[in-house]
Structure formats: C-alpha cells, structure tokens
Design an enzyme around this catalytic site. Sequence first.
Site, PDB file in Angstrom:
ATOM      1  N   TYR A   1       0.856  -1.196   0.000  1.00  0.00           N
ATOM      2  CA  TYR A   1       0.000   0.000   0.000  1.00  0.00           C
ATOM      3  C   TYR A   1       0.877   1.226   0.000  1.00  0.00           C
ATOM      4  CZ  TYR A   1      -4.927  -1.007   0.111  1.00  0.00           C
ATOM      5  OH  TYR A   1      -6.193  -1.327  -0.261  1.00  0.00           O
TER       6      TYR A   1
ATOM      7  N   GLU B   1      -0.534   4.665  -0.440  1.00  0.00           N
ATOM      8  CA  GLU B   1      -1.396   5.853  -0.573  1.00  0.00           C
ATOM      9  C   GLU B   1      -0.590   7.102  -0.260  1.00  0.00           C
ATOM     10  OE1 GLU B   1      -4.614   4.771   1.974  1.00  0.00           O
ATOM     11  OE2 GLU B   1      -5.823   4.016   0.333  1.00  0.00           O
TER      12      GLU B   1
ATOM     13  N   ASP C   1      -6.904  15.031 -24.158  1.00  0.00           N
ATOM     14  CA  ASP C   1      -6.869  13.597 -23.850  1.00  0.00           C
ATOM     15  C   ASP C   1      -6.201  12.907 -25.038  1.00  0.00           C
ATOM     16  OD1 ASP C   1      -7.313  10.904 -23.586  1.00  0.00           O
ATOM     17  OD2 ASP C   1      -9.432  11.073 -23.039  1.00  0.00           O
TER      18      ASP C   1
ATOM     19  N   ARG D   1      -1.569  -1.469 -18.935  1.00  0.00           N
ATOM     20  CA  ARG D   1      -2.894  -0.833 -18.900  1.00  0.00           C
ATOM     21  C   ARG D   1      -2.938   0.166 -17.742  1.00  0.00           C
ATOM     22  NH1 ARG D   1      -7.186  -1.817 -21.652  1.00  0.00           N
ATOM     23  NH2 ARG D   1      -5.904  -3.334 -22.736  1.00  0.00           N
TER      24      ARG D   1
ATOM     25  N   THR E   1      -3.939   7.321 -21.624  1.00  0.00           N
ATOM     26  CA  THR E   1      -3.715   5.956 -21.171  1.00  0.00           C
ATOM     27  C   THR E   1      -2.261   5.627 -21.490  1.00  0.00           C
ATOM     28  OG1 THR E   1      -4.507   5.185 -23.303  1.00  0.00           O
ATOM     29  CG2 THR E   1      -6.071   5.103 -21.469  1.00  0.00           C
TER      30      THR E   1
ATOM     31  N   LYS F   1      -1.928   2.091 -25.104  1.00  0.00           N
ATOM     32  CA  LYS F   1      -2.325   2.078 -26.524  1.00  0.00           C
ATOM     33  C   LYS F   1      -1.059   2.246 -27.368  1.00  0.00           C
ATOM     34  CE  LYS F   1      -7.083   3.604 -25.704  1.00  0.00           C
ATOM     35  NZ  LYS F   1      -7.259   4.298 -24.408  1.00  0.00           N
TER      36      LYS F   1
HETATM   37  N1  DSN Z   1     -12.019   1.857 -25.301  1.00  0.00           N
HETATM   38  C1  DSN Z   1     -10.927   2.656 -25.761  1.00  0.00           C
HETATM   39  C2  DSN Z   1     -10.774   2.592 -27.236  1.00  0.00           C
HETATM   40  O1  DSN Z   1     -10.888   1.507 -27.758  1.00  0.00           O
HETATM   41  O2  DSN Z   1     -10.520   3.590 -27.886  1.00  0.00           O
HETATM   42  C3  DSN Z   1     -10.994   4.036 -25.276  1.00  0.00           C
HETATM   43  O3  DSN Z   1     -11.034   3.991 -23.891  1.00  0.00           O
END
Ligand code: DSN
Length: 438
Positions: A60, A62, A211, A246, A237, A240
């Site tokens: 933990y 925090e 974003d 993730r 994120t 990607k």
């Molecule tokens: N679900 C994602 C995508 O496929 O673009 C975005 O969060």
Amino acid sequence: MSSTIDQQILDVIRKSDPEVADIVSREAERQEHTIELIASENHASPAVTVAAGTCMTNKYAEGYPGRRYYGGCVHHDSIEQLARDRAKALFGCTYANVQPHSGAQANAAAFMAMMEPGDTFLSLILKDGGHLSHGMHLNFSGIFYNPVHYPLHYDKDHAQYEQIDYDAVRAAAHEHKPKMILCGYSAYPREIDFAKFREIADEVGALVLADISHISGLVAAGVHPSPFPHAHVVTTTTHKSLRGPRGGLIMTNDEELNKLVNRNVFPGTQGGPLMHIITAKAVAFGEALKPDFRVYQEQVVTNARALASELTSLGYRITSGGTDNHLMLVDLTTKSDELTGKDAERWLEDAGIITNKNGIPDDPRPPMTTSGLRLGTPATTTRGFREAEMSRIAQWIDRVLVAGLDGDEERERVTKDVRDQVVALCKAHPLAHEPVMA
Ligand code: DSN
C-alpha cells in the site's frame, strides 16, 4: 507478451492453478496467431509485462513519494519518482501524476481539478469519435458536469469533411462559455491543432484538456504535434500506442493545476496506487525514450496510410478521406448498404483478424450495429509488419467481407483460406522475442 516469457509465467501459475493457466494459455495462443487491428491495443514488451507481475504489487502506498500514509515505501517512492521523471522527459512537461488506474480515471481527476460539479465543458460527442468520459450521459462526465459538443464538418462538399470544424468550435465556445474545452479522441484519424484549441479557449477564458490516450505514443516520438505548451492539462492511457501496461497518466506545466490534479487523483478518486503497474509504466517510458521508439511510431503511421490506401483501392471509403495517425474509420456502406460493422467484426474475427465495429460520423445505425469499422496499426507494427503486410491484410479483409455478403457457404470457404494465411503470417512474425519494431 512473448511466448517464451508466457511459458515461464504459465509454468508458475499452472503449478498452483491449472484452471487459470489454461485460460491464460489459450489467450496467449489467440494473441500469437491473430492479427490485432484494434486501434487501442498493442503488444507490451516482455519487460513491461513481467514488471507488472512483480512484488511491487504487495504494497500500500497511498500518498505520493516522500508523503505516504504507510511505512516501508522507500522503493515504491523510488519507482514512482522514476516513472514521473521519465514521463516528464518523454512529453516535455513539468509535472506528471502516474497513479491513475486508467484513462477514464485520469479524466475524472482532471475534470475535478479543472471544474466544479455542474460546470459546462465543450467536447466532441462520442458518436463522432469522442470518448465515454467526454460527456456521455451515463458516464460521470455527463452525470456530474454539463457537456456541450462541437461538430465535425458534416458537409460532404467541404474540403475538411468529417474533420474538426474549428470555426464551429469557436462559435460553440462563444455561445456556451465553457469552463473547459476538451480535445483528443478515440476514433479520429486526423492531426489535432492543439494551438487552435488554446487560442479559442483563451478567447472565452476556458481551460484546455487534451486527452491524448490514442496518440500518446506518436506524440512522445514527435510523430504527432505535442499538446504542450497549449493544453493546461494532458491525460492519456499508457497501453495504446504508448505500448505500456494498462493504466493512465496526467500531466501539466501549471503548478496550481498540478496540486489540484494530485489531490483529485488521491484522495479524490482513488485509494492505493497500483504500484506494480507504475513499475511497468516506468519500464515502458524508458523504452519510449529510446531512439528506436520514433522509428516504430513512424512505421505505425506509414502502415496506417498503407492499409487505408489499399482499402480505398478496394472500394471502401475511409472517413475524412484518409489518416494522419495510427487509425482509420472504414465506411462499409460504400462496399454494400447491407454491410454492418457488427457483421464485419464477427466475420473478420472468424478469419483471425481482430477489429472493432465503430460508428462513422453521423452514422444512422446504433452503436451495437454501426456502419463502420475502426482499424489501427500499433499492434501489427510491434510484431514487425510493414506496408507489404498491410496490403495483404486489406485484401484479406475485403475477401472476407465480400464472401460474407455472398452467404454462409462462401463465407465458410473463404474464412478457412484466409485464416490459414493469417496463421502463417503470424508464425512468420512471432511475438516470441523483443518487439520487432523496438
Ligand atoms: N475503449 C478505448 C478505445 O478503444 O478507444 C478508449 O477507452
């Protein structure tokens, strides 16, 4: 995940839990022998994958480095600071919060840092390429805030058909006086003019949230313009095009906004950070800082253009007329009015080509049916495919979809043939070592 690493991990799991090992093993096999064209997915490196499975999960932590609510965090402080420093170096910004569990969590904290509940913000609607967390009515962003949306160019004769209509963004900003303007999308194939968004925001006293979840790998490599210094806050994120584990990440150059971001990640929206994932983020950011990452991202874009171009020559319309980044939206109706994204996704999956149905701008069909398919090249580029493979994949896609329209018997015959060729291509480009496009 490399199959060598997979095997070692699976051996450990199997000793204790064969049932789970079997499921993971089948998934490793699926990833190894299918072509992954989902624009938001990638194959993380063995180092990233293994880092996410370390003892760093046991703690933990925090709070933030140097200010924790638990003892024993000395090494967790080091890893979080390293991840922050690498993120800052990668994106050229002053502050980074590496704790968000996901992109939607990152956006929740960013919204809370930038607005009060009930405030108005301006974004692209989900159906035109935005994201759930950009104001969808069932999401926190649509429940606790007041979303208004800017349009794309919907006029077929306009040179920028289906691209962002910056004049309309400006008009909407002046009409609604939003507290925040959101740019960055889930299904938008064109370059984003972050400077223009900032110019418009400044005219109405709004903040800009970028974003960049989809394009952050391209941005990190300098293959897409950076949202800095234009955006006040940037979320992404990490899994990607950035090819990490993730998770989520929030960045800013503004000291006050950074304090608000930190407070709204913890304790605002999260408790204990996922320290094993932060460890894997540090590894991924380290990989992205290496010069070869730019070569990889350049190839991602080259591959997307090659795929879009071959599909166009096969009679499919690519929305907005093409792509500047890693993804494209294929308008299936130009091949046949009967063809839906739902059928295309299912038929292609049977042939070993993994995609997702996606609405095209102004799509008359509902989101579970759609007239479009979203395709992206980060994962296929990681396994070493180049333009020649993109061209073959486009032809396989066309064969499967045409056969599907011709009926079950023809679909079955073509599916088997394409599936065999897909497996052969995957075997020639195994996921069994470091990413080919390191
Ligand atoms: N679900 C994602 C995508 O496929 O673009 C975005 O969060």
